[in-house]
Design a protein around this motif. Structure first.
Motif, PDB file in Angstrom:
ATOM      1  N   LYS A  96       1.349  -3.751  10.737  1.00 33.25           N
ATOM      2  CA  LYS A  96       0.412  -4.842  11.030  1.00 33.25           C
ATOM      3  C   LYS A  96       1.117  -6.177  10.803  1.00 33.25           C
ATOM      4  CE  LYS A  96      -3.442  -2.018   9.485  1.00 33.25           C
ATOM      5  NZ  LYS A  96      -4.659  -1.938   8.694  1.00 33.25           N
ATOM      6  N   PRO A  97       1.960  -6.582  11.754  1.00 34.78           N
ATOM      7  CA  PRO A  97       2.713  -7.829  11.573  1.00 34.78           C
ATOM      8  C   PRO A  97       1.783  -9.018  11.355  1.00 34.78           C
ATOM      9  CG  PRO A  97       3.498  -6.626  13.499  1.00 34.78           C
ATOM     10  CD  PRO A  97       2.245  -5.944  13.030  1.00 34.78           C
ATOM     11  N   PRO A  98       2.240  -9.979  10.537  1.00 30.77           N
ATOM     12  CA  PRO A  98       1.402 -11.150  10.266  1.00 30.77           C
ATOM     13  C   PRO A  98       1.138 -11.956  11.536  1.00 30.77           C
ATOM     14  CG  PRO A  98       3.500 -11.276   9.076  1.00 30.77           C
ATOM     15  CD  PRO A  98       3.499 -10.016   9.860  1.00 30.77           C
ATOM     16  N   LYS A  99      -0.025 -12.569  11.548  1.00 28.60           N
ATOM     17  CA  LYS A  99      -0.429 -13.407  12.677  1.00 28.60           C
ATOM     18  C   LYS A  99      -0.741 -14.807  12.161  1.00 28.60           C
ATOM     19  CE  LYS A  99      -2.202  -9.695  15.431  1.00 28.60           C
ATOM     20  NZ  LYS A  99      -2.896  -8.505  15.175  1.00 28.60           N
ATOM     21  N   GLY A 100      -0.821 -15.743  13.078  1.00 27.16           N
ATOM     22  CA  GLY A 100      -1.182 -17.110  12.709  1.00 27.16           C
ATOM     23  C   GLY A 100      -0.178 -17.708  11.737  1.00 27.16           C
ATOM     24  N   TRP A 101      -0.695 -18.437  10.762  1.00 22.71           N
ATOM     25  CA  TRP A 101       0.161 -19.131   9.800  1.00 22.71           C
ATOM     26  C   TRP A 101       0.985 -18.172   8.952  1.00 22.71           C
ATOM     27  CZ3 TRP A 101      -0.463 -18.063   4.672  1.00 22.71           C
ATOM     28  CH2 TRP A 101      -1.684 -17.480   4.288  1.00 22.71           C
ATOM     29  N   ARG A 102       0.511 -16.925   8.781  1.00 23.60           N
ATOM     30  CA  ARG A 102       1.242 -15.938   7.977  1.00 23.60           C
ATOM     31  C   ARG A 102       2.628 -15.624   8.572  1.00 23.60           C
ATOM     32  NH1 ARG A 102      -1.053 -12.997   3.994  1.00 23.60           N
ATOM     33  NH2 ARG A 102      -3.271 -13.208   3.648  1.00 23.60           N
ATOM     34  N   ARG A 103       2.785 -15.811   9.891  1.00 24.80           N
ATOM     35  CA  ARG A 103       4.078 -15.552  10.523  1.00 24.80           C
ATOM     36  C   ARG A 103       5.156 -16.488   9.990  1.00 24.80           C
ATOM     37  NH1 ARG A 103       3.916 -16.916  16.097  1.00 24.80           N
ATOM     38  NH2 ARG A 103       2.348 -18.367  15.413  1.00 24.80           N
ATOM     39  N   LEU A 104       4.746 -17.632   9.480  1.00 25.58           N
ATOM     40  CA  LEU A 104       5.701 -18.646   9.035  1.00 25.58           C
ATOM     41  C   LEU A 104       6.233 -18.410   7.631  1.00 25.58           C
ATOM     42  CD1 LEU A 104       3.707 -21.729  10.382  1.00 25.58           C
ATOM     43  CD2 LEU A 104       5.547 -20.473  11.531  1.00 25.58           C
ATOM     44  N   LEU A 105       5.529 -17.614   6.847  1.00 32.22           N
ATOM     45  CA  LEU A 105       5.954 -17.338   5.476  1.00 32.22           C
ATOM     46  C   LEU A 105       6.812 -16.079   5.409  1.00 32.22           C
ATOM     47  CD1 LEU A 105       2.652 -17.883   3.436  1.00 32.22           C
ATOM     48  CD2 LEU A 105       4.646 -19.368   3.498  1.00 32.22           C
ATOM     49  N   PRO A 106       7.835 -16.080   4.578  1.00 32.59           N
ATOM     50  CA  PRO A 106       8.610 -14.849   4.395  1.00 32.59           C
ATOM     51  C   PRO A 106       7.705 -13.729   3.862  1.00 32.59           C
ATOM     52  CG  PRO A 106       9.728 -16.724   3.389  1.00 32.59           C
ATOM     53  CD  PRO A 106       8.361 -17.189   3.803  1.00 32.59           C
ATOM     54  N   LEU A 107       7.884 -12.517   4.382  1.00 28.81           N
ATOM     55  CA  LEU A 107       7.027 -11.400   3.980  1.00 28.81           C
ATOM     56  C   LEU A 107       7.128 -11.102   2.492  1.00 28.81           C
ATOM     57  CD1 LEU A 107       7.439  -8.910   6.960  1.00 28.81           C
ATOM     58  CD2 LEU A 107       5.602 -10.542   6.507  1.00 28.81           C
ATOM     59  N   GLY A 108       8.295 -11.354   1.907  1.00 30.89           N
ATOM     60  CA  GLY A 108       8.477 -11.110   0.480  1.00 30.89           C
ATOM     61  C   GLY A 108       7.590 -11.977  -0.398  1.00 30.89           C
ATOM     62  N   LEU A 109       7.083 -13.067   0.149  1.00 31.72           N
ATOM     63  CA  LEU A 109       6.197 -13.963  -0.604  1.00 31.72           C
ATOM     64  C   LEU A 109       4.723 -13.665  -0.358  1.00 31.72           C
ATOM     65  CD1 LEU A 109       8.013 -17.376   0.023  1.00 31.72           C
ATOM     66  CD2 LEU A 109       8.167 -15.895  -1.987  1.00 31.72           C
ATOM     67  N   GLN A 110       4.443 -12.709   0.513  1.00 35.19           N
ATOM     68  CA  GLN A 110       3.058 -12.435   0.877  1.00 35.19           C
ATOM     69  C   GLN A 110       2.565 -11.118   0.284  1.00 35.19           C
ATOM     70  OE1 GLN A 110       1.767 -13.251   4.922  1.00 35.19           O
ATOM     71  NE2 GLN A 110       3.876 -13.807   5.420  1.00 35.19           N
ATOM     72  N   VAL A 111       1.283 -11.096   0.006  1.00 33.41           N
ATOM     73  CA  VAL A 111       0.605  -9.874  -0.403  1.00 33.41           C
ATOM     74  C   VAL A 111      -0.285  -9.469   0.774  1.00 33.41           C
ATOM     75  CG1 VAL A 111      -1.073  -8.894  -2.014  1.00 33.41           C
ATOM     76  CG2 VAL A 111       0.619 -10.548  -2.828  1.00 33.41           C
ATOM     77  N   PRO A 112      -0.225  -8.219   1.202  1.00 31.56           N
ATOM     78  CA  PRO A 112      -1.084  -7.808   2.313  1.00 31.56           C
ATOM     79  C   PRO A 112      -2.556  -8.123   2.025  1.00 31.56           C
ATOM     80  CG  PRO A 112       0.537  -6.120   1.870  1.00 31.56           C
ATOM     81  CD  PRO A 112       0.640  -7.129   0.750  1.00 31.56           C
ATOM     82  N   PRO A 113      -3.302  -8.514   3.053  1.00 31.77           N
ATOM     83  CA  PRO A 113      -4.696  -8.916   2.864  1.00 31.77           C
ATOM     84  C   PRO A 113      -5.665  -7.749   2.645  1.00 31.77           C
ATOM     85  CG  PRO A 113      -4.111  -9.070   5.168  1.00 31.77           C
ATOM     86  CD  PRO A 113      -2.859  -8.716   4.428  1.00 31.77           C
ATOM     87  N   GLU A 114      -5.163  -6.522   2.673  1.00 33.03           N
ATOM     88  CA  GLU A 114      -5.998  -5.344   2.428  1.00 33.03           C
ATOM     89  C   GLU A 114      -5.195  -4.340   1.611  1.00 33.03           C
ATOM     90  OE1 GLU A 114      -7.091  -4.422   6.428  1.00 33.03           O
ATOM     91  OE2 GLU A 114      -5.188  -3.492   6.890  1.00 33.03           O
ATOM     92  N   PRO A 115      -5.859  -3.370   0.987  1.00 34.45           N
ATOM     93  CA  PRO A 115      -5.143  -2.394   0.162  1.00 34.45           C
ATOM     94  C   PRO A 115      -4.094  -1.615   0.966  1.00 34.45           C
ATOM     95  CG  PRO A 115      -7.513  -2.206  -0.176  1.00 34.45           C
ATOM     96  CD  PRO A 115      -7.308  -3.135   0.984  1.00 34.45           C
ATOM     97  N   VAL A 116      -3.011  -1.231   0.300  1.00 29.50           N
ATOM     98  CA  VAL A 116      -1.940  -0.476   0.945  1.00 29.50           C
ATOM     99  C   VAL A 116      -1.851   0.953   0.397  1.00 29.50           C
ATOM    100  CG1 VAL A 116      -0.582  -2.528   1.531  1.00 29.50           C
ATOM    101  CG2 VAL A 116      -0.174  -1.342  -0.649  1.00 29.50           C
TER     102      VAL A 116
END
Length: 135
Positions: A96-116
């Motif tokens: 589920k690749p990031p969309k919108g503004w989330r595409r601009l942030l490195p994935l290592g800095l993001q937490v998925p918006p739903e449980p994994v």
């Protein structure tokens, strides 16, 4: 072809997946722990697995006891969960690749918006399949 289920047990929610022995994901879901036995039984009826791979996390013993009481015919194998959450986050972003503004942030800095947790279950099953079916 055989099918295998996998469970990442948790206090409130569990990751659950069913894979065939070639590693194809047939089903994956985050389910409520209180519905554990019902959900696993329903999936077993649909996919016909006889073996469940379970992560050794905090609530592992409790989940194993509940499933053993409800489904004594089910073979449960407890395996190490080491680093599966980190791997599941990467798998989540691949699926589920990031969309919108989330595409601009490195994935290592993001937490998925739903449980994994369901991705963890897939990883547990995949590890088991690689070790025991594709040596």
């Amino acid at each position: 072809m055989e099918t295998i289920a996998a469970l990442d047990p948790g206090r409130d929610k569990c990751g659950f997946a069913v894979l065939d022995t070639e590693g194809s994901v047939l089903f994956q879901k985050v389910l409520e722990t209180k519905k554990l036995e019902q959900e696993v039984r329903n999936a077993q009826k649909q996919y016909g697995f006889t073996r469940l791979i379970e992560g050794n996390g905090t609530t592992s013993k409790e989940a194993q006891a509940r499933l053993t009481r409800a489904m004594p015919e089910l073979i449960i194998k407890v395996v190490d969960e080491y680093r599966t959450t980190d791997m599941a986050r990467k798998a989540y972003w691949q699926a589920k690749p990031p969309k919108g503004w989330r595409r601009l942030l490195p994935l290592g800095l993001q937490v998925p918006p739903e449980p994994v947790d369901d991705f963890v279950a897939v990883i547990l099953a995949t590890r088991y399949i690689k070790e025991y079916y594709h040596e």
